[in-house]
Design a protein around this motif. Structure first.
Motif, mmCIF file in Angstrom:
data_model
loop_
_atom_site.group_PDB
_atom_site.id
_atom_site.type_symbol
_atom_site.label_atom_id
_atom_site.label_comp_id
_atom_site.label_asym_id
_atom_site.label_seq_id
_atom_site.Cartn_x
_atom_site.Cartn_y
_atom_site.Cartn_z
ATOM 1 N N UNK A 113 0.814 -1.227 0.000
ATOM 2 C CA UNK A 113 0.000 0.000 0.000
ATOM 3 C C UNK A 113 0.847 1.276 0.000
ATOM 4 N N UNK A 134 -4.528 -5.192 -4.172
ATOM 5 C CA UNK A 134 -4.196 -4.491 -2.932
ATOM 6 C C UNK A 134 -4.963 -5.072 -1.738
ATOM 7 N N UNK A 135 -6.216 -5.483 -1.957
ATOM 8 C CA UNK A 135 -6.979 -6.083 -0.855
ATOM 9 C C UNK A 135 -6.368 -7.410 -0.411
ATOM 10 N N UNK A 138 -3.151 -6.750 1.430
ATOM 11 C CA UNK A 138 -3.341 -6.322 2.819
ATOM 12 C C UNK A 138 -3.596 -7.515 3.721
ATOM 13 N N UNK A 143 -2.272 -10.734 7.997
ATOM 14 C CA UNK A 143 -2.578 -12.000 8.649
ATOM 15 C C UNK A 143 -1.424 -12.993 8.580
ATOM 16 N N UNK B 147 -8.753 2.159 19.458
ATOM 17 C CA UNK B 147 -9.545 2.005 20.690
ATOM 18 C C UNK B 147 -10.881 2.709 20.560
ATOM 19 N N UNK B 180 -21.870 -13.213 23.481
ATOM 20 C CA UNK B 180 -20.683 -13.341 24.321
ATOM 21 C C UNK B 180 -19.731 -14.380 23.746
ATOM 22 N N UNK B 195 -18.115 -0.953 6.735
ATOM 23 C CA UNK B 195 -17.126 -0.727 5.682
ATOM 24 C C UNK B 195 -17.782 -0.723 4.300
ATOM 25 N N UNK B 226 -7.599 1.372 1.259
ATOM 26 C CA UNK B 226 -6.453 0.525 1.568
ATOM 27 C C UNK B 226 -5.206 1.357 1.876
ATOM 28 N N UNK B 255 -11.512 -0.223 7.820
ATOM 29 C CA UNK B 255 -10.913 -1.403 7.183
ATOM 30 C C UNK B 255 -9.857 -2.040 8.081
ATOM 31 N N UNK B 259 -9.806 -6.046 9.695
ATOM 32 C CA UNK B 259 -8.716 -7.017 9.726
ATOM 33 C C UNK B 259 -8.386 -7.419 11.165
ATOM 34 N N UNK B 262 -11.002 -9.774 12.387
ATOM 35 C CA UNK B 262 -10.884 -11.067 11.711
ATOM 36 C C UNK B 262 -9.805 -11.913 12.396
ATOM 37 N N UNK B 263 -8.698 -11.269 12.738
ATOM 38 C CA UNK B 263 -7.628 -11.967 13.452
ATOM 39 C C UNK B 263 -8.120 -12.442 14.823
ATOM 40 N N UNK B 266 -10.380 -15.434 14.479
ATOM 41 C CA UNK B 266 -9.602 -16.642 14.207
ATOM 42 C C UNK B 266 -8.983 -17.183 15.502
ATOM 43 N N UNK B 270 -9.957 -20.694 17.581
ATOM 44 C CA UNK B 270 -8.977 -21.721 17.923
ATOM 45 C C UNK B 270 -8.986 -22.021 19.411
#
Lengths: 348, 348
Positions: A113, A134-135, A138, A143, B147, B180, B195, B226, B255, B259, B262-263, B266, B270
């Motif tokens: 980017x 680019x997406x 990223x 990740x 934050x 929760x 987004x 991006x 955006x 991400x 999403x992390x 994941x 786990x």
């Protein structure tokens, strides 16, 4: 049984367990890595005599497993991109050198980017391809590449331990302990030093090879590492773009890691303060009452540990509730403890 | 004492404690928020009847405390930057509209690292100022603005719960529980929806106001969110730049949060799998032996919880070692349990 014995049991519990229960294989391996220090780990760190922090070793091993696929993904991603943009090179306008190098350079500038704009897509297909690229870039960076960077830092840490041992003439155990308790701090220091080296390398390169004056070279470096990429100054020679491919990738990831480790360091520091506060707070007879779960007027080691870890916020109610449900089911005779009798009765 | 009673004690421990020990004020407040559900929390969520996840409430309250200063920092940062670049506006070249608006637009484009390059510094001072500005902007974005964004998402979640309750005609408790256990999933879904809305708004705006064709509008939106910012397409009208100031800030942060969630999702997933594996694994007589810390052939509730949480990797050796050291010091008579006798003896 004295408290020393209890402590020994408490601390070695995980290891003992990995001997007695050899059935649940995956679980056991996880447990061994997280909990105790197995023989394999000592062997792997044999050159250090003392094993490093088990958690760190666990993470390193996990990172190592992930490192090769990461390189593969990166190569596949860059390869596909380069091929596409090479084939569509007549749909890209700007300062050009060699077709293939430009395509690779364009890929790196896009995925990180930085987006100088010295090469831009000028057809609908190329524009949409750049958007897609680019997406995915990223996602790959955020990740996956961060894990690879973390692996490299972990590796560097081992060398750091050795270096400190030699320089400070400290015992290895002392240094390892220091490294464990202030892990994020050292990771941050390592990444920031690497980052400074990369900044200097970039500035010197732009000054000598791209013939920018000193301020412009520094300005271009800052504009690149932060992924700002105004684009008024960029890499325009073939040799410059070859260097840029490696340098942009490593410097942008390095700076992102610096920020990540700084955040970790801040969090860890806060947790440590809280833990210290909880541990140094006077344990009063009132606490005794509150920590005494089974109401026998005595706080066992397990009760004490649970009480303090709850106070530190390391354990939350949901975890305890879930485990207690299982406990209740297992406690067949409702005695408040699990004994062999519970097993016998449940199998009748 | 039956296991029900033990469980009641175990679960209410934190709350009981906040009644009996009113001295350590800060500590107590922390504990109450993390551990149990205090009356104040129920009052604050009065409109929902049922309190939300205590951990979530704790985080929300903390975020709320941090929200106002964040806005202040952002305003101060943008204000200072705008003033500086406004005063140095003759040292900035490119497509210009109104002096003050351009300075503000340049600040936002720089701090978010979009860096179109439609406005670039062309003096040494302005270049160095831009370098300083982008580094501080990255720190502000990464460490502070995220934050604030999290706080907004937490707020949105409350509305989501209400909406789901109405639509699905589910009980509030059910929905809260779902929220929760799959917290990160909902956070991710919320941020990705926001987004998408921001992407559409941007595309429509560029199409109608900046008169770009549809592909270019979409390409410029992708290039901006991006933070790629090639700069061949950007905001060049006064009204466009006014819109851009707000839109660029919100869409780039949004955006980045997507991400991040999403992390988290994941990781949480786990952890949940591991916890489930540990909880459903059969508890054998061998485990009984390993979990029995004080060697009385019976596993108490506290021992069981500790054993399982260790297996899940929620507690590590360092924590246990630190707490055990305190326990040993307190256990004056070395009996392996803390009793009132230990207190009496230690004070003699």
């Amino acid at each position: 049984m004295g408290s020393d014995e209890t402590q020994r049991l408490l601390l070695s519990e995980t290891r003992d367990h990995s001997h007695v229960n050899e059935k649940s294989d995956l679980l056991q391996r996880r447990r061994t890595r997280r909990g105790g220090t197995s023989d394999t780990e000592i062997e792997q760190n044999g050159d250090l005599q003392t094993p490093l922090h088990p958690q760190s070793i666990y993470e390193t091993q996990e990172a190592e497993l992930n490192f090769k696929p990461v390189l593969f993904y990166l190569a596949a991603y860059l390869g596909t991109g380069t091929l596409c943009f090479f084939l569509a090179s007549y749909q890209i306008q700007g300062i050009k050198t060699y077709g293939f190098l430009d395509a690779l350079y364009f890929c790196v500038v896009t995925m990180t980017t930085v987006g100088y704009g010295d090469l831009v897509p000028n057809s609908t297909i190329a524009k949409l391809l750049a958007c897609l690229y680019v997406f995915t870039g990223m996602a790959l960076g955020g990740l996956i590449l961060s894990k690879a960077a973390d692996y490299i830092v972990e590796k560097q840490e081992v060398y750091l331990v050795k270096a400190i041992c030699k320089a400070e003439k400290l015992g290895l155990e002392e240094v390892s302990k220091e490294l464990v308790t202030k892990k994020s701090k050292y990771k941050f220091l390592l990444s920031i030093s690497t980052f400074v080296v990369l900044m200097i390398t970039g500035t010197v390169f732009l000054y000598f090879v791209e013939k920018l004056d000193f301020v412009d070279a520094f300005y271009c470096v800052c504009s690149t590492v932060t992924t700002l990429g105004y684009g008024d100054k960029s890499f325009s020679t073939p040799i410059g773009r070859t260097f840029a491919v490696f340098w942009i990738l490593s410097s942008t990831i390095c700076l992102a890691q610096c920020f990540a480790y700084l955040t970790d360091f801040y969090t860890e520091d806060r947790q440590r303060s809280l833990a210290k506060m909880v541990l140094t707070r006077k344990f009063s007879p009132r606490d005794l009452e509150a920590a005494d779960l089974d109401g026998d007027k005595a706080v066992s080691a397990a009760e004490f540990v649970l009480y303090k870890l709850k106070e530190m916020g390391k354990i939350n109610q949901e975890d305890v509730i879930a485990v207690m449900e299982i406990f209740r089911k297992l406690d067949y005779d409702q005695s408040g403890t699990l004994t062999e009798a519970d097993f016998r009765n449940s199998q009748v």
